[in-house]
Design an enzyme around this catalytic site. Sequence first.
Site, short mmCIF file in Angstrom:
data_model
loop_
_atom_site.label_atom_id
_atom_site.label_comp_id
_atom_site.label_asym_id
_atom_site.label_seq_id
_atom_site.Cartn_x
_atom_site.Cartn_y
_atom_site.Cartn_z
N ASP A 1 4.26 -20.58 -1.00
CA ASP A 1 3.13 -19.70 -0.71
C ASP A 1 2.04 -20.52 -0.01
O ASP A 1 1.65 -21.58 -0.52
CB ASP A 1 2.58 -19.14 -2.05
CG ASP A 1 2.23 -17.67 -1.96
OD1 ASP A 1 2.70 -16.89 -2.81
OD2 ASP A 1 1.51 -17.32 -1.00
N ASP B 1 -0.44 -16.19 2.56
CA ASP B 1 -1.39 -15.39 1.77
C ASP B 1 -2.54 -14.89 2.67
O ASP B 1 -3.02 -15.64 3.54
CB ASP B 1 -1.97 -16.33 0.70
CG ASP B 1 -2.73 -15.59 -0.38
OD1 ASP B 1 -2.14 -14.71 -1.02
OD2 ASP B 1 -3.90 -15.94 -0.59
N HIS C 1 3.97 -9.71 -7.16
CA HIS C 1 3.18 -10.20 -8.30
C HIS C 1 1.81 -9.55 -8.38
O HIS C 1 1.04 -9.78 -9.32
CB HIS C 1 3.01 -11.72 -8.18
CG HIS C 1 2.21 -12.08 -6.99
ND1 HIS C 1 2.66 -11.88 -5.70
CD2 HIS C 1 0.96 -12.58 -6.87
CE1 HIS C 1 1.73 -12.27 -4.84
NE2 HIS C 1 0.68 -12.67 -5.52
O1 TEU Z 1 -3.52 -11.05 -2.37
C1 TEU Z 1 -4.48 -10.52 -1.49
C2 TEU Z 1 -5.06 -9.32 -2.17
O2 TEU Z 1 -4.80 -9.09 -3.30
C3 TEU Z 1 -5.86 -8.37 -1.43
O3 TEU Z 1 -6.57 -8.99 -0.37
C4 TEU Z 1 -4.93 -7.34 -0.86
O4 TEU Z 1 -4.51 -7.78 0.41
C5 TEU Z 1 -5.75 -6.05 -0.78
O5 TEU Z 1 -5.98 -5.69 -2.12
C6 TEU Z 1 -4.96 -5.00 -0.04
O6 TEU Z 1 -3.77 -4.73 -0.76
C7 TEU Z 1 -3.32 -12.44 -2.27
C8 TEU Z 1 -2.43 -12.84 -3.43
O7 TEU Z 1 -1.19 -12.13 -3.33
C9 TEU Z 1 -3.14 -12.51 -4.72
O8 TEU Z 1 -2.31 -12.76 -5.86
C10 TEU Z 1 -4.39 -13.37 -4.79
O9 TEU Z 1 -5.14 -12.99 -5.93
C11 TEU Z 1 -5.25 -13.14 -3.54
O10 TEU Z 1 -4.53 -13.16 -2.32
C12 TEU Z 1 -6.23 -14.30 -3.42
O11 TEU Z 1 -5.51 -15.46 -3.05
#
Ligand code: TEU
Length: 577
Positions: free
Chosen positions: A99, A206, A348
């Site tokens: 990741d 991410d 997740h």
């Molecule tokens: O997720 C990004 C995130 O949760 C939001 O920006 C998402 O894109 C938005 O709600 C639209 O669906 C990533 C990871 O997957 C998450 O687990 C982390 O908490 C987050 O980034 C911060 O790193």
Amino acid sequence: LHRRVWWKEATFYQIYPASFKDSNGDGWGDIPGILEKIPYIASLGVDVVWLSPMFDSPQVDMGYDISNYEDVYAPYGTVEHVENLIEACHANDMKLILDLVVNHTSDQHVWFKKSRSSKDDPKRDWYFWRPARYDEHGNRMPPTNWRSYFAGGTWTWDEHTQEYYLHLYDKSQPDLNWENEECRRAIYDSAMRFWLDRGIDGFRVDTVNKYSKHVDFPDAPITDPTNVVQPAAQFWCNGPRIHDFIKEMNADVLSKYKTYDGLPVVTVGELSLTPDPEGVLHFVSAREKELDMVFQFDITHLGQGPPGCGDKYDFAEWKLPEMKRIVEKWQTFVEGTDGWTTVFNENHDNGRSVSRFASDAPEWREKSAKMLALCFAAQTGTWFLYQGQEIGMINAPKEWGVEEYKDVESQNHWKEAVQLVGEGTDPTRKERILHGLQLMARDHSRLPMQWNSSENGGFSTGKPWMRAHDLYTEINAEAQEKDTGSVLAFYKRLLRLRQDHKDVLVYGSFELLDPENVSTFVYRKHYQEKTALVAVNFTTAPQPLPPTEDMKLLISSNSKTMPNSLQPYEGRICINY
Ligand code: TEU
């Protein structure tokens, strides 16, 4: 016709290290635990393992808050353990991707510690620092009114240097300033080359479209009068330089590396708030040399408030035609292009698909899991599975109290609800948000993996960091490995079927039938003269089967099928060849 490439035909299996397998009884999953389960993972028939962050971290956001890209969170193991995992995957003809979390670091990262130490520190500009504003009464205010993904605002005051710093997520996750070239170079070295040099085969990237902010930092329009902060994702999604940054990352780093078997390394980006197909294509068109593919979250947004950190946990009813239109949009947008798409309904960050999109009631749970597996397995694109999905794991029981929800996003949205009810601005918010969390909290995907019927589902001999599901004696891998009629057995059949019929299932063109039908999801896949018909019943009542003249049954999620009707929660694929 789509160009054939390894990562288009591959199936990816996402592992969440904290919840997969604990080898030393400390209640936390770990890398040695994953190594123990390599034979299980290889037996699924998946091609790539995507490992969620195992880097050193204070674990405020379960590792998506990294304090050292070049070290491993001690309870998970060591860099050497990860090197062993890379080797074990390759020895089992599987690739491993990590990741890439580089929109922000943890506030415990040495870069941020230096940046916050003084306005004159060379790393000051590696993060976004801005002076306060003041209202007419002289009260200090943050530089903008932006709402964080994790509730609250996106700026936190730093007493020591008397300025605010930006964090789209938790205040412990300060955003890196990608406008600063030295910062970008350090990211490429520390977060990317360090692991690519150790033999990983690519990255899941991410928050991939958030690195270029509107650095004039305007206030967001008031769209939520009940709150002092406002949804503002339009000021950081797909910003002015986002494509420059991703092109540079690809040209300077990724394009220089090959997988262990000599193929181009792969990237899959986590894209949000990009509803227009042309906008998505800009990221995934091969000629753009940016990303290979991206996740589109419209499916996982079903039932959530407006995407872009609106009111995600204020559940809104949805109907099957909405899901069908979303699938149609992201199945067809790549046709005739040099882009590619992904297929997934769990990760997740989301509740379990059986609970969200079908029924986790005891009499329907297994049928729902198989029906959903078939409905998505037949779609064009790269298929991503999330740990536990293959055995039909479901959301935590509704009886659990909100204290069982460990996720910072769940906790922050709950605290905000309690506060808003307390202030009298939104009296029913607590029950609405609790209902939303019970259906859609990220926590549901983070319950310990259920391996067998021993305590904690065989995940740990200690007290798991997160409570195990009460149904682990009924839903576990060991029981299903022995049962040819299990959800697990069915996923393995589908994985093989996708390879045996990859032209029509992986690469075929998508045609939605009967779009407004609220009970069944029926579509065709075409590849030259071949046609597959996919018919899926999303209800607890039999539904008429569409005409399947001159077609033969390829697979059904039911052991016995009725010639003219789909049984409750049955999925069926027929082919004409
Ligand atoms: O997720 C990004 C995130 O949760 C939001 O920006 C998402 O894109 C938005 O709600 C639209 O669906 C990533 C990871 O997957 C998450 O687990 C982390 O908490 C987050 O980034 C911060 O790193």
